[in-house]
Design a protein around this motif. Sequence first.
Motif, PDB file in Angstrom:
ATOM      1  N   LEU A  94       0.831  -1.207   0.000  1.00 22.52           N
ATOM      2  CA  LEU A  94       0.000   0.000   0.000  1.00 22.52           C
ATOM      3  C   LEU A  94       0.864   1.254   0.000  1.00 22.52           C
ATOM      4  N   MET A  95       1.902   1.243   0.815  1.00 17.54           N
ATOM      5  CA  MET A  95       2.797   2.401   0.898  1.00 17.54           C
ATOM      6  C   MET A  95       3.441   2.699  -0.461  1.00 17.54           C
ATOM      7  N   GLU A  96       3.930   1.626  -1.100  1.00 16.31           N
ATOM      8  CA  GLU A  96       4.566   1.801  -2.407  1.00 16.31           C
ATOM      9  C   GLU A  96       3.578   2.350  -3.430  1.00 16.31           C
ATOM     10  N   GLN A  97       2.351   1.785  -3.396  1.00 17.92           N
ATOM     11  CA  GLN A  97       1.347   2.195  -4.377  1.00 17.92           C
ATOM     12  C   GLN A  97       0.974   3.656  -4.197  1.00 17.92           C
ATOM     13  N   ALA A  98       0.822   4.067  -2.956  1.00 18.03           N
ATOM     14  CA  ALA A  98       0.370   5.441  -2.697  1.00 18.03           C
ATOM     15  C   ALA A  98       1.432   6.464  -3.062  1.00 18.03           C
ATOM     16  N   PHE A  99       2.676   6.149  -2.757  1.00 22.14           N
ATOM     17  CA  PHE A  99       3.730   7.146  -2.941  1.00 22.14           C
ATOM     18  C   PHE A  99       4.578   6.881  -4.176  1.00 22.14           C
ATOM     19  N   ASN A 100       4.216   5.814  -4.904  1.00 21.74           N
ATOM     20  CA  ASN A 100       4.892   5.535  -6.158  1.00 21.74           C
ATOM     21  C   ASN A 100       6.400   5.442  -5.976  1.00 21.74           C
ATOM     22  N   THR A 101       6.804   4.845  -4.867  1.00 25.17           N
ATOM     23  CA  THR A 101       8.229   4.681  -4.591  1.00 25.17           C
ATOM     24  C   THR A 101       8.720   3.377  -5.199  1.00 25.17           C
ATOM     25  N   PRO A 102      10.017   3.287  -5.468  1.00 23.80           N
ATOM     26  CA  PRO A 102      10.537   2.036  -6.027  1.00 23.80           C
ATOM     27  C   PRO A 102      10.326   0.891  -5.051  1.00 23.80           C
ATOM     28  N   PRO A 103      10.000  -0.302  -5.554  1.00 31.58           N
ATOM     29  CA  PRO A 103       9.771  -1.428  -4.653  1.00 31.58           C
ATOM     30  C   PRO A 103      11.025  -1.782  -3.864  1.00 31.58           C
ATOM     31  N   ILE A 104      10.845  -2.192  -2.623  1.00 31.21           N
ATOM     32  CA  ILE A 104      11.962  -2.698  -1.822  1.00 31.21           C
ATOM     33  C   ILE A 104      12.406  -4.018  -2.435  1.00 31.21           C
ATOM     34  N   PRO A 105      13.720  -4.183  -2.693  1.00 32.13           N
ATOM     35  CA  PRO A 105      14.177  -5.419  -3.347  1.00 32.13           C
ATOM     36  C   PRO A 105      13.801  -6.662  -2.538  1.00 32.13           C
ATOM     37  N   ASP A 106      13.283  -7.663  -3.205  1.00 33.45           N
ATOM     38  CA  ASP A 106      12.974  -8.961  -2.587  1.00 33.45           C
ATOM     39  C   ASP A 106      11.995  -8.848  -1.419  1.00 33.45           C
ATOM     40  N   PHE A 107      11.172  -7.801  -1.424  1.00 35.69           N
ATOM     41  CA  PHE A 107      10.296  -7.529  -0.276  1.00 35.69           C
ATOM     42  C   PHE A 107       9.369  -8.704   0.032  1.00 35.69           C
ATOM     43  N   ASP A 108       8.953  -9.413  -1.010  1.00 34.31           N
ATOM     44  CA  ASP A 108       8.000 -10.514  -0.806  1.00 34.31           C
ATOM     45  C   ASP A 108       8.661 -11.815  -0.356  1.00 34.31           C
ATOM     46  N   THR A 109       9.992 -11.887  -0.446  1.00 33.48           N
ATOM     47  CA  THR A 109      10.657 -13.156  -0.158  1.00 33.48           C
ATOM     48  C   THR A 109      11.691 -13.086   0.970  1.00 33.48           C
ATOM     49  N   ILE A 110      12.249 -11.897   1.213  1.00 33.57           N
ATOM     50  CA  ILE A 110      13.230 -11.740   2.293  1.00 33.57           C
ATOM     51  C   ILE A 110      12.683 -10.716   3.284  1.00 33.57           C
ATOM     52  N   PRO A 111      12.547 -11.087   4.554  1.00 33.95           N
ATOM     53  CA  PRO A 111      11.972 -10.134   5.511  1.00 33.95           C
ATOM     54  C   PRO A 111      12.814  -8.861   5.623  1.00 33.95           C
ATOM     55  N   VAL A 112      12.154  -7.749   5.836  1.00 34.89           N
ATOM     56  CA  VAL A 112      12.876  -6.527   6.220  1.00 34.89           C
ATOM     57  C   VAL A 112      12.612  -6.294   7.702  1.00 34.89           C
ATOM     58  N   MET A 113      13.619  -5.795   8.372  1.00 33.20           N
ATOM     59  CA  MET A 113      13.450  -5.441   9.784  1.00 33.20           C
ATOM     60  C   MET A 113      14.509  -4.433  10.182  1.00 33.20           C
ATOM     61  N   GLU A 279      -1.141   3.999   7.309  1.00 33.57           N
ATOM     62  CA  GLU A 279      -1.801   3.107   6.357  1.00 33.57           C
ATOM     63  C   GLU A 279      -3.184   3.636   5.978  1.00 33.57           C
ATOM     64  N   ARG A 280      -3.930   4.144   6.953  1.00 33.00           N
ATOM     65  CA  ARG A 280      -5.228   4.732   6.596  1.00 33.00           C
ATOM     66  C   ARG A 280      -5.018   5.874   5.589  1.00 33.00           C
ATOM     67  N   ARG A 281      -4.006   6.660   5.782  1.00 34.94           N
ATOM     68  CA  ARG A 281      -3.758   7.801   4.891  1.00 34.94           C
ATOM     69  C   ARG A 281      -3.458   7.343   3.461  1.00 34.94           C
ATOM     70  N   VAL A 282      -2.668   6.279   3.307  1.00 35.45           N
ATOM     71  CA  VAL A 282      -2.375   5.841   1.940  1.00 35.45           C
ATOM     72  C   VAL A 282      -3.613   5.190   1.315  1.00 35.45           C
ATOM     73  N   ILE A 283      -4.431   4.544   2.133  1.00 31.04           N
ATOM     74  CA  ILE A 283      -5.687   3.989   1.590  1.00 31.04           C
ATOM     75  C   ILE A 283      -6.596   5.130   1.130  1.00 31.04           C
ATOM     76  N   GLU A 284      -6.654   6.196   1.902  1.00 30.17           N
ATOM     77  CA  GLU A 284      -7.444   7.364   1.482  1.00 30.17           C
ATOM     78  C   GLU A 284      -6.915   7.911   0.153  1.00 30.17           C
ATOM     79  N   LYS A 285      -5.605   7.978   0.055  1.00 30.56           N
ATOM     80  CA  LYS A 285      -5.010   8.518  -1.177  1.00 30.56           C
ATOM     81  C   LYS A 285      -5.359   7.644  -2.374  1.00 30.56           C
ATOM     82  N   ILE A 286      -5.293   6.328  -2.165  1.00 34.22           N
ATOM     83  CA  ILE A 286      -5.572   5.396  -3.262  1.00 34.22           C
ATOM     84  C   ILE A 286      -7.066   5.350  -3.582  1.00 34.22           C
TER      85      ILE A 286
END
Lengths: 327, 327
Positions: A94-113, A279-286
């Motif tokens: 949602l964050m990426e979609q709202a702000f059109n930022t480049p995707p975090i590499p491997d975000f779906d397969t390697i955890p970020v923390m 998150e509510r804010r980006v949902i509002e934006k979208i």
Amino acid sequence: MKFASLKNGTPDGQLVLVSRDGSCVAAVPDLAGNLLEAIQRWDAVAPALQQCYDALNAGNLQGTTAFQAAACAAPLPRSPQWLDASAFLNHGHLMEQAFNTPPIPDFDTIPVMYQGASDDFLGPEDDVPLPSEDDGIDFEGEFGVVVGEVPMSATAAQALACVRLVVQINDWSLRALGPREMKTGFGFLQAKPSTAFAPVAVTPDELGDAWRDGRVHMPLHVQWNGEQFGQPNGGEMNFSFGALLAHAARSRKLTAGSILGSGTVSNVSRAAGSACIAERRVIEKIDLGEIRTGFMRFGDRVRMQARFDDEREGPFGVIEQRVVQPS
Amino acid sequence: MKFASLKNGTPDGQLVLVSRDGSCVAAVPDLAGNLLEAIQRWDAVAPALQQCYDALNAGNLQGTTAFQAAACAAPLPRSPQWLDASAFLNHGHLMEQAFNTPPIPDFDTIPVMYQGASDDFLGPEDDVPLPSEDDGIDFEGEFGVVVGEVPMSATAAQALACVRLVVQINDWSLRALGPREMKTGFGFLQAKPSTAFAPVAVTPDELGDAWRDGRVHMPLHVQWNGEQFGQPNGGEMNFSFGALLAHAARSRKLTAGSILGSGTVSNVSRAAGSACIAERRVIEKIDLGEIRTGFMRFGDRVRMQARFDDEREGPFGVIEQRVVQPS
């Protein structure tokens, strides 16, 4: 078992067992003075703690007092490590979609923390002094786990077996500071002030079927200034706590008492609402084309409570905090 | 004053005073059992510690033993926070130039720093078990400070006044893992295994004129497998420790015993060499058109020692470590 830590002027607080019904507590000084010590000596003290807990629940333990959340510090007022993931991919997407930022590499397969400060946690009803309303003050409702020692390079299964306690977390965030810190590549620092915890930490068995697949399958109910804000379910976590812990332990051990958080709970269904304002804010934006919700102001309150279901409250107790100007 | 912590099986070690000439040590159990406790109670115990230190240097203290670096843990084997900056801009600029990466926003005016694990520091001669030679094993020679409590939103001057001790650091790094973690925006985690410290932590007055402007004006001599690798001077740090501490404390307090590091010491002059392999590699890429130096292998050794000048060794003692396969 259910544990809390009463404020007693020491950095680690005083360990108490909390009855299963949440009504009363009892100290166990002969077994462990504080919860960190109990975690560090878990194998030696857990059986005796269980006996005391059973006696407490049967009404057969001496020296009990009424449970009061306001008297509680965080279950671990300080801990060796505090690591916080972003394990609900829906939130990041949602964050990426709202702000059109480049995707975090491997975000779906390697955890970020990120690694956060673990020396100064807030109790469930502690006021939250923050320097400025301009910083984009936000809450983040999360679940987390407290571990015994996790050796370096542990597998997910090995790491999951090291989970001693499950906790409920409010990871305070300053949204105006986060994007710049992310762009440095060095991660969050100023954007993450002291983190708060619900009063009661529980062994996984207290969650029954709600603890499975290394996840907490419970809705986390969040209210902002008395209005329902969201109730996303922890079961949608895309990485299990085992996988998250193994990621964290890739090149370091996690000493006993380390805490790992899930990141803000987030569900794909819009009906679940959100566990943070960002998150509510980006949902509002979208969805609405514009951001309508502001961040928190001094005096604002947030309330967080996990529930088993509509009828049954969760075992962690309630986070109920107010944002204040520093004195 | 000069302090070390002897390994004694406890998480915080045993505090000893180290004589100014570095030859002998003496425990002061009546004043403080460990260094963290001394830092937490600094105002109460510092005068008596100074009296003991003066007596030790005059040869009038009972119960002294010979100083042995191998018996030492890190001065603080664990600490409330470990924050590491990148305060030598030359290092960052070289990295950007070599890899043609986008500049870190505001890199020259706002410090960057990451939060690292502070629960498991290595002593000066401890072996360094790391999971794989493929991870790009590297050392980083640094200076750092240990603080008393720094209140939230302290100014640089206020924060600098909270500096209690100066330390010398080897911030072990896994270079193959760093770039991916930087791209996530969440910062270093797997790329930063346990950090090591020289045996002796010193009050700033022990540095004389070498401690000024909130910086350590001393060359840090680094040797890799017995060959001189670099001797960059800490005086070229682009942000003072006061400025770095104020940045760290913007939205949080730093509890007593927190440690802040400078980041790898780096000088504009090529003659100074480097305090980490990654920097030598980018200099080779820039100056020679190709990277010629590999990272560390199991069995490799690194030695680090700050000096006042060619004649006088610094007060921190020596870091002398070997990289090993995990047992």
